[in-house]
Write an enzyme that holds these catalytic residues in place. Structure first.
Site, PDB file in Angstrom:
ATOM      1  N   GLU A 158       0.809  -1.222   0.000  1.00  0.00           N
ATOM      2  CA  GLU A 158       0.000   0.000   0.000  1.00  0.00           C
ATOM      3  C   GLU A 158       0.843   1.273   0.000  1.00  0.00           C
ATOM      4  O   GLU A 158       0.491   2.240  -0.654  1.00  0.00           O
ATOM      5  CB  GLU A 158      -0.919  -0.002   1.224  1.00  0.00           C
ATOM      6  CG  GLU A 158      -2.375  -0.155   0.839  1.00  0.00           C
ATOM      7  CD  GLU A 158      -3.290   0.264   1.966  1.00  0.00           C
ATOM      8  OE1 GLU A 158      -3.130  -0.289   3.062  1.00  0.00           O
ATOM      9  OE2 GLU A 158      -4.148   1.128   1.741  1.00  0.00           O
ATOM     10  N   ASP A 159       1.913   1.263   0.775  1.00  0.00           N
ATOM     11  CA  ASP A 159       2.633   2.527   1.006  1.00  0.00           C
ATOM     12  C   ASP A 159       3.917   2.712   0.209  1.00  0.00           C
ATOM     13  O   ASP A 159       4.511   3.782   0.224  1.00  0.00           O
ATOM     14  CB  ASP A 159       2.973   2.670   2.498  1.00  0.00           C
ATOM     15  CG  ASP A 159       1.719   2.768   3.354  1.00  0.00           C
ATOM     16  OD1 ASP A 159       0.635   2.974   2.764  1.00  0.00           O
ATOM     17  OD2 ASP A 159       1.828   2.639   4.581  1.00  0.00           O
TER      18      ASP A 159
END
Ligand code: MN
Length: 347
Positions: free
Chosen positions: A92-93
């Site tokens: 996600e990051d």
């Protein structure tokens, strides 16, 4: 020479302070050297991927995945779960994709990380879904591998531990979600330590003032009750040993959130809840459970309608115990749970 120590000695000082030290010394107690090395490798990969990113607190981002992995290490989870915990935010990051994780750490780890990322994207689409119960069901159904949920619960636990730095409105929203969704899931999975922590932190951030007032009142009550608890405990012990029943008597600790919930749902005052003494009697076998029950009923009068036999009829989750409530000295209610060592472990 201690393996973890030698491993850590080779790392630059800065890295040792990011929590890795603690994690390695925990997992070293139950994983093989090769497995520990693999976990550290995952740490290094994660630290590189999150390089330059910071938590709200200002700390380097990698401290978060390391803390999440440490929570899971305390539960003695397997290597794949710990590696997935260390990498749970990289899809996600950071620019990392599932294939890369799979290539480096295997399909199993990649699937867990991917499952956690998908859970994070879960949002209520309509009113029906927004209901806690159906949301909990969705979370459980989405994760084919239970380890996905374990990583998510540990993730939430660490986020709750570090919630203080966020603005109050955001804190409350996350706290509510924790109380309504995640603590009940931890409860359903039987992970008591995480459930209690999520409830405690959720309550504290959801209702800071009520939490403070209740905490103070409970501390005061406990001080007053200590003597009383000891006296009742001693009476139980001498009566049981006098009848040749080997038993351990424990007084039960009350948790703030469960007290608060009882006040809300049953409309009781704090005094009504706090002035209930809780005891647990652990005996050798089922026979002794019933004998102990007879003895405590003889010692203090039982309250009508409060006896439950969860040994003959276990709860759906397998929980077994005898429950009874007695009129103690000055008619103070005493709640007693009687069970064997085995039943205690299951509980
Ligand atoms: Mn996270």
């Amino acid at each position: 020479m201690d393996y973890a120590a030698s491993f850590l000695a080779r790392l630059p000082r800065g890295k040792r302070s990011l929590g890795l030290n603690k994690l390695v010394s925990r997992i070293e107690t139950y994983l093989s050297k090769e497995q520990v090395a693999k976990v550290v490798e995952a740490y290094e990969f994660g630290a590189r991927a999150h390089e330059g990113q910071k938590r709200h607190s200002g700390e380097p981002y990698i401290t978060h995945p390391v803390a999440v992995a440490t929570i899971l290490a305390d539960l003695h989870l397997d290597m794949s779960t710990l590696i997935a915990a260390l990498l749970h935010d990289v899809i996600e990051d950071t620019g990392t994709d599932k294939g890369e994780i799979s290539k480096l750490f295997g399909e199993e780890v990649a699937n867990i990380v991917d499952g956690v990322s998908k859970l994070d994207q879960l949002r209520f689409r309509n009113r029906e879904e927004a209901q806690a119960e159906s949301f909990r069901k969705m979370v459980l159904a989405m994760a084919e591998d239970i380890r996905v949920i374990l990583v998510k619960l540990a993730d939430r636990t660490h986020n709750m531990q570090t919630l203080g730095v966020l603005p109050p409105a955001k804190r409350r929203r996350i706290a509510r979600e924790t109380l309504e969704i995640y603590a009940p899931i931890a409860n359903r999975l039987g992970i008591n330590s995480i459930r209690l922590e999520l409830e405690e932190l959720g309550f504290k951030h959801m209702h800071p003032r009520r939490h403070r007032v209740l905490e103070r009142a409970l501390r005061r009550a406990k001080g007053n009750q200590r003597q009383f608890l000891r006296r009742i405990s001693a009476r139980f012990e001498s009566t049981l040993s006098g009848s040749n029943i080997e038993a351990r008597v424990e007084s039960r600790e009350k948790h703030l959130y469960s007290i608060y919930r009882k006040m809300q749902t049953k409309g009781r005052s704090l005094a009504e809840i706090v002035d209930v003494f809780g005891f647990r009697v652990i005996v050798a076998d089922t026979d002794d459970c019933y004998r102990a029950l007879g003895l405590v009923h003889h010692l203090y009068k039982p309250m009508p309608g409060r006896f439950k036999d969860y040994i003959a009829i276990p709860r759906v989750n397998g929980y077994q115990s005898l429950h009874t409530t007695l009129f103690g000295p000055k008619s103070m209610p005493i709640e007693v749970q009687i069970r064997t060592e085995d039943m205690n472990r299951v509980a």
